[in-house]
Design a protein around this motif. Structure first.
Motif, PDB file in Angstrom:
ATOM      1  N   LEU B 167      -2.884  -1.948   8.859  1.00 13.64           N
ATOM      2  CA  LEU B 167      -4.350  -2.014   8.909  1.00 13.64           C
ATOM      3  C   LEU B 167      -4.974  -0.689   9.365  1.00 13.64           C
ATOM      4  CD1 LEU B 167      -4.945  -5.632  10.266  1.00 13.64           C
ATOM      5  CD2 LEU B 167      -5.066  -4.810   7.916  1.00 13.64           C
ATOM      6  N   THR B 168      -4.170   0.218   9.912  1.00 12.15           N
ATOM      7  CA  THR B 168      -4.690   1.562  10.198  1.00 12.15           C
ATOM      8  C   THR B 168      -5.045   2.268   8.883  1.00 12.15           C
ATOM      9  OG1 THR B 168      -2.439   2.440  10.222  1.00 12.15           O
ATOM     10  CG2 THR B 168      -3.386   1.824  12.335  1.00 12.15           C
ATOM     11  N   GLY B 169      -4.659   1.657   7.764  1.00 17.72           N
ATOM     12  CA  GLY B 169      -5.052   2.159   6.441  1.00 17.72           C
ATOM     13  C   GLY B 169      -6.564   2.140   6.226  1.00 17.72           C
ATOM     14  N   PHE B 170      -7.307   1.486   7.125  1.00 16.89           N
ATOM     15  CA  PHE B 170      -8.776   1.560   7.031  1.00 16.89           C
ATOM     16  C   PHE B 170      -9.281   2.974   7.337  1.00 16.89           C
ATOM     17  CE2 PHE B 170      -8.913  -3.184   7.586  1.00 16.89           C
ATOM     18  CZ  PHE B 170      -9.562  -3.429   6.391  1.00 16.89           C
ATOM     19  N   THR B 171      -8.456   3.772   8.019  1.00 13.74           N
ATOM     20  CA  THR B 171      -8.906   5.100   8.463  1.00 13.74           C
ATOM     21  C   THR B 171      -9.519   5.951   7.349  1.00 13.74           C
ATOM     22  OG1 THR B 171      -7.400   5.082  10.333  1.00 13.74           O
ATOM     23  CG2 THR B 171      -8.160   7.249   9.591  1.00 13.74           C
ATOM     24  N   PRO B 172      -8.758   6.264   6.262  1.00 13.50           N
ATOM     25  CA  PRO B 172      -9.399   7.100   5.230  1.00 13.50           C
ATOM     26  C   PRO B 172     -10.590   6.414   4.567  1.00 13.50           C
ATOM     27  CG  PRO B 172      -7.219   6.331   4.512  1.00 13.50           C
ATOM     28  CD  PRO B 172      -7.350   5.980   5.954  1.00 13.50           C
ATOM     29  N   LEU B 173     -10.561   5.091   4.475  1.00 14.65           N
ATOM     30  CA  LEU B 173     -11.659   4.356   3.832  1.00 14.65           C
ATOM     31  C   LEU B 173     -12.934   4.429   4.668  1.00 14.65           C
ATOM     32  CD1 LEU B 173      -9.386   1.365   2.826  1.00 14.65           C
ATOM     33  CD2 LEU B 173     -10.438   2.972   1.213  1.00 14.65           C
ATOM     34  N   ILE B 174     -12.777   4.443   5.992  1.00 17.86           N
ATOM     35  CA  ILE B 174     -13.934   4.616   6.879  1.00 17.86           C
ATOM     36  C   ILE B 174     -14.396   6.074   6.858  1.00 17.86           C
ATOM     37  CG2 ILE B 174     -14.656   4.620   9.312  1.00 17.86           C
ATOM     38  CD1 ILE B 174     -12.765   2.178   9.707  1.00 17.86           C
ATOM     39  N   GLU B 175     -13.436   7.000   6.949  1.00 11.62           N
ATOM     40  CA  GLU B 175     -13.775   8.437   6.967  1.00 11.62           C
ATOM     41  C   GLU B 175     -14.559   8.838   5.720  1.00 11.62           C
ATOM     42  OE1 GLU B 175     -13.578  10.603   9.241  1.00 11.62           O
ATOM     43  OE2 GLU B 175     -11.702  10.598  10.351  1.00 11.62           O
ATOM     44  N   LEU B 176     -14.234   8.227   4.589  1.00 10.29           N
ATOM     45  CA  LEU B 176     -14.884   8.607   3.335  1.00 10.29           C
ATOM     46  C   LEU B 176     -16.067   7.695   2.992  1.00 10.29           C
ATOM     47  CD1 LEU B 176     -11.748   9.539   1.214  1.00 10.29           C
ATOM     48  CD2 LEU B 176     -13.394  11.083   2.273  1.00 10.29           C
ATOM     49  N   ASP B 177     -16.485   6.855   3.957  1.00 15.96           N
ATOM     50  CA  ASP B 177     -17.651   5.980   3.753  1.00 15.96           C
ATOM     51  C   ASP B 177     -17.475   5.015   2.585  1.00 15.96           C
ATOM     52  OD1 ASP B 177     -19.012   7.301   5.847  1.00 15.96           O
ATOM     53  OD2 ASP B 177     -19.611   8.892   4.480  1.00 15.96           O
ATOM     54  N   VAL B 178     -16.238   4.606   2.323  1.00 17.55           N
ATOM     55  CA  VAL B 178     -15.984   3.619   1.266  1.00 17.55           C
ATOM     56  C   VAL B 178     -16.128   2.215   1.857  1.00 17.55           C
ATOM     57  CG1 VAL B 178     -14.252   2.725  -0.352  1.00 17.55           C
ATOM     58  CG2 VAL B 178     -14.472   5.198   0.023  1.00 17.55           C
ATOM     59  N   ILE B 179     -15.706   2.067   3.124  1.00 19.06           N
ATOM     60  CA  ILE B 179     -15.838   0.793   3.834  1.00 19.06           C
ATOM     61  C   ILE B 179     -16.575   1.072   5.139  1.00 19.06           C
ATOM     62  CG2 ILE B 179     -14.554  -1.062   5.008  1.00 19.06           C
ATOM     63  CD1 ILE B 179     -12.436  -0.892   2.891  1.00 19.06           C
ATOM     64  N   GLU B 180     -17.584   0.258   5.423  1.00 15.92           N
ATOM     65  CA  GLU B 180     -18.341   0.393   6.671  1.00 15.92           C
ATOM     66  C   GLU B 180     -17.456  -0.028   7.852  1.00 15.92           C
ATOM     67  OE1 GLU B 180     -21.669   1.151   7.323  1.00 15.92           O
ATOM     68  OE2 GLU B 180     -21.748   1.885   5.252  1.00 15.92           O
ATOM     69  N   PRO B 181     -17.607   0.660   8.999  1.00 19.63           N
ATOM     70  CA  PRO B 181     -16.833   0.255  10.184  1.00 19.63           C
ATOM     71  C   PRO B 181     -16.921  -1.248  10.469  1.00 19.63           C
ATOM     72  CG  PRO B 181     -17.949   2.313  10.636  1.00 19.63           C
ATOM     73  CD  PRO B 181     -18.414   1.866   9.270  1.00 19.63           C
ATOM     74  N   ARG B 182     -18.131  -1.836  10.363  1.00 17.24           N
ATOM     75  CA  ARG B 182     -18.261  -3.267  10.700  1.00 17.24           C
ATOM     76  C   ARG B 182     -17.488  -4.142   9.717  1.00 17.24           C
ATOM     77  NH1 ARG B 182     -23.488  -2.166   8.916  1.00 17.24           N
ATOM     78  NH2 ARG B 182     -23.887  -2.974   6.825  1.00 17.24           N
ATOM     79  N   ASP B 183     -17.380  -3.696   8.452  1.00 20.91           N
ATOM     80  CA  ASP B 183     -16.626  -4.469   7.468  1.00 20.91           C
ATOM     81  C   ASP B 183     -15.117  -4.353   7.710  1.00 20.91           C
ATOM     82  OD1 ASP B 183     -18.963  -5.326   6.241  1.00 20.91           O
ATOM     83  OD2 ASP B 183     -19.018  -3.618   4.863  1.00 20.91           O
ATOM     84  N   ALA B 184     -14.687  -3.169   8.156  1.00 17.42           N
ATOM     85  CA  ALA B 184     -13.269  -2.995   8.507  1.00 17.42           C
ATOM     86  C   ALA B 184     -12.921  -3.906   9.684  1.00 17.42           C
ATOM     87  CB  ALA B 184     -12.982  -1.533   8.846  1.00 17.42           C
ATOM     88  N   LEU B 185     -13.803  -3.948  10.694  1.00 18.32           N
ATOM     89  CA  LEU B 185     -13.556  -4.808  11.860  1.00 18.32           C
ATOM     90  C   LEU B 185     -13.596  -6.282  11.470  1.00 18.32           C
ATOM     91  CD1 LEU B 185     -15.523  -2.841  14.605  1.00 18.32           C
ATOM     92  CD2 LEU B 185     -13.038  -3.082  14.410  1.00 18.32           C
ATOM     93  N   ALA B 186     -14.489  -6.647  10.549  1.00 17.64           N
ATOM     94  CA  ALA B 186     -14.547  -8.039  10.080  1.00 17.64           C
ATOM     95  C   ALA B 186     -13.245  -8.415   9.381  1.00 17.64           C
ATOM     96  CB  ALA B 186     -15.741  -8.231   9.136  1.00 17.64           C
ATOM     97  N   ALA B 187     -12.691  -7.486   8.607  1.00 17.40           N
ATOM     98  CA  ALA B 187     -11.430  -7.756   7.898  1.00 17.40           C
ATOM     99  C   ALA B 187     -10.278  -7.887   8.897  1.00 17.40           C
ATOM    100  CB  ALA B 187     -11.155  -6.638   6.892  1.00 17.40           C
ATOM    101  N   ILE B 188     -10.273  -7.018   9.915  1.00 17.68           N
ATOM    102  CA  ILE B 188      -9.238  -7.115  10.955  1.00 17.68           C
ATOM    103  C   ILE B 188      -9.357  -8.460  11.674  1.00 17.68           C
ATOM    104  CG2 ILE B 188      -8.582  -6.196  13.227  1.00 17.68           C
ATOM    105  CD1 ILE B 188      -9.087  -3.374  12.043  1.00 17.68           C
TER     106      ILE B 188
END
Lengths: 199, 199
Positions: B167-188
């Motif tokens: 799930l640390t795979g959210f890192t590049p997706l957050i860095e590049l604004d593909v996934i919002e931080p709140r959506d990454a946290l919701a998925a976690i």
């Protein structure tokens, strides 16, 4: 138009040379001079194909994404006319991981590109767009699988898409020999099994 | 021993300068000369603290891992004496994502380090060991949660650990604004909810 074909061919050869530099010497060595040397041409010749380091990187990244798509498409052809969405996702995720030489080259290129994007707005936008398009394709597939009853209707398609994309997080763990490729694939299978069984 | 303390302090200041270079100018700019300049010292002074670029990078990476651990520990203190394993995992995963300035600096440092590791066996071994130790801690937590009945006994602890780390795979997706931080946290949260409810 043989001349244009050759132009494209030379640009792809330069992109492959760039990937080799990233893979073997690291992104810190990634200058136009080093890539020209790796591609067996002069800096002047390289500059004929790419006006700047960013232009060269952008093309190399686009070419890496294309090559990944080609590998996925080829794999999908082996799944028959109407592949199960679970198999499509499995194949797509597996091709995004550094599990064989070609996938490793494109995966390392992507990782280098993300780091470049952090301090270059043009690169950031190109990388964002590419990843967002990939994400949209996966979400479309997840939504269709819910509509077709392959994935339970209680699942939120956006959240499930995000969790699937996050599984590319296996990349650094595989690259650093922290998790074996077969264990990463077993974990992806466990995740997909639960997604498609609705538990 | 004020002298030794100062030595450590200077090394940490250099590490922070190195993080800033990675963050603002990119890993391709990461030379001892550039880091010395960013740290406001001469190259000779920097070399007094680090004999080589690799030694400097290794320290900066270790310091980044330590800072992440400190943030996690501080967060855990806020969870009371006997925190629920779900909350511990949630906090640990969230601190590994680039969701605030400190976490962003250490996360970018880690990404640069993985790329360096690909063509430097010493860096590879250090990075592998650090990640493997982190993985072992998470697996221990998962096994204990299974023993204590928080996670269903049918779950395979190694597979669940690997999925959590992925799930640390959210890192590049957050860095590049593909996934919002709140959506990454919701998925976690969705992933943890299912892990801890046994579905």
């Amino acid at each position: 138009m043989p001349k244009q074909v050759d132009h494209r061919g030379r640009r792809e050869a330069i992109a492959r040379a760039l990937w080799r530099v990233v893979e073997q010497r690291g992104v810190s060595q990634l200058s136009m001079r080093v890539v020209a040397q790796e591609a067996g041409m002069s800096l002047g010749q390289l500059q004929h194909y790419f006006a700047s380091r960013t232009a060269m990187l952008s093309f190399a990244m686009d070419f890496a994404s294309e090559q990944t798509s080609v590998r996925v498409r080829r794999g999908l052809e082996g799944l028959g006319d109407r592949p199960h969405p679970r198999d499509v996702l499995r194949l797509t995720l597996a091709e995004m991981l550094p599990l064989h030489a070609d996938a490793r080259a494109t995966s390392r290129m992507s990782a280098a590109y993300v780091l470049e994007a952090l301090h270059d707005p043009a690169v950031h936008e190109q990388a964002r767009r590419g990843l967002a398009e990939g994400r949209a394709l996966v979400e479309q597939l997840v939504r269709q699988a819910i509509t077709d009853g392959h994935i339970g209707a209680s699942r939120d398609p956006a959240t499930e898409t995000n969790l699937l994309l996050a599984l590319t997080g296996f990349t650094p763990l595989i690259e650093l020999d922290v998790i074996e490729p077969r264990d990463a694939l077993a974990a992806i299978d466990a995740h997909l099994d639960r997604l498609f069984s609705g538990t």
